[in-house]
Design a protein around this motif. Structure first.
Motif: not given
Length: 151
Positions: A17-31
């Motif tokens: 975003i606007g040159g800033a680097q990152g990671h979005l990490i998600t986990s999900a339930h069984a549903d």
């Protein structure tokens, strides 16, 4: 775009975003519903890292206490601060902030299309299909007039 069925246990997404680097990490339930979020941006110990840690902690607390994801997304989308600007995400070309980007990405990955359509948050493919349907004269539900539409 990754389909919900293709990532039942979660997903890691690199973003810029606007040159800033990152990671979005998600986990999900069984549903397939969102279970946990982590955001890593900036150097360990930096203000930016501390604020993104606080942001994802609060998202997780809200999820743990049963706050609907659509409510969380609605509160995140449109928040503006630096860094902002162009992203590397084809579905979200411009973000007003990290908060705005995270809200939009969580919506696209975890909310049903009808809820996202009400917020004006559709993928490129969905926006293209909607435009094609409108050209063909089909009645297509329009986003709320006060909703923020992704660019």
């Amino acid at each position: 775009m990754t389909s919900r069925a293709a990532r039942p246990n979660g997903h890691t997404r690199r973003f810029s975003i606007g040159g800033a680097q990152g990671h979005l990490i998600t986990s999900a339930h069984a549903d397939g519903s969102l279970g946990h979020v982590a955001v890593h941006l900036g150097k360990h110990g930096s203000t930016l890292r501390g604020l993104t840690d606080a942001l994802y902690t609060m998202i997780n607390v809200a999820l743990d206490h049963g706050v609907p994801l659509v409510k969380i997304v609605n509160d995140l989308v449109g928040v503006a601060y630096e860094p902002r600007g162009l992203t590397n995400d084809p579905d979200i070309r411009i973000a007003a902030s990290i908060t705005d980007y995270i809200g939009r990405r969580l919506a696209l990955d975890y909310l049903p299309r009808d809820e996202r359509a009400e917020l004006g948050l559709l993928t490129v493919e969905e926006r293209t299909a909607q435009a094609d349907e409108q050209k063909a004269g089909a009645a297509v539900p329009q986003p709320r007039s006060d909703a923020l539409v992704t660019a």
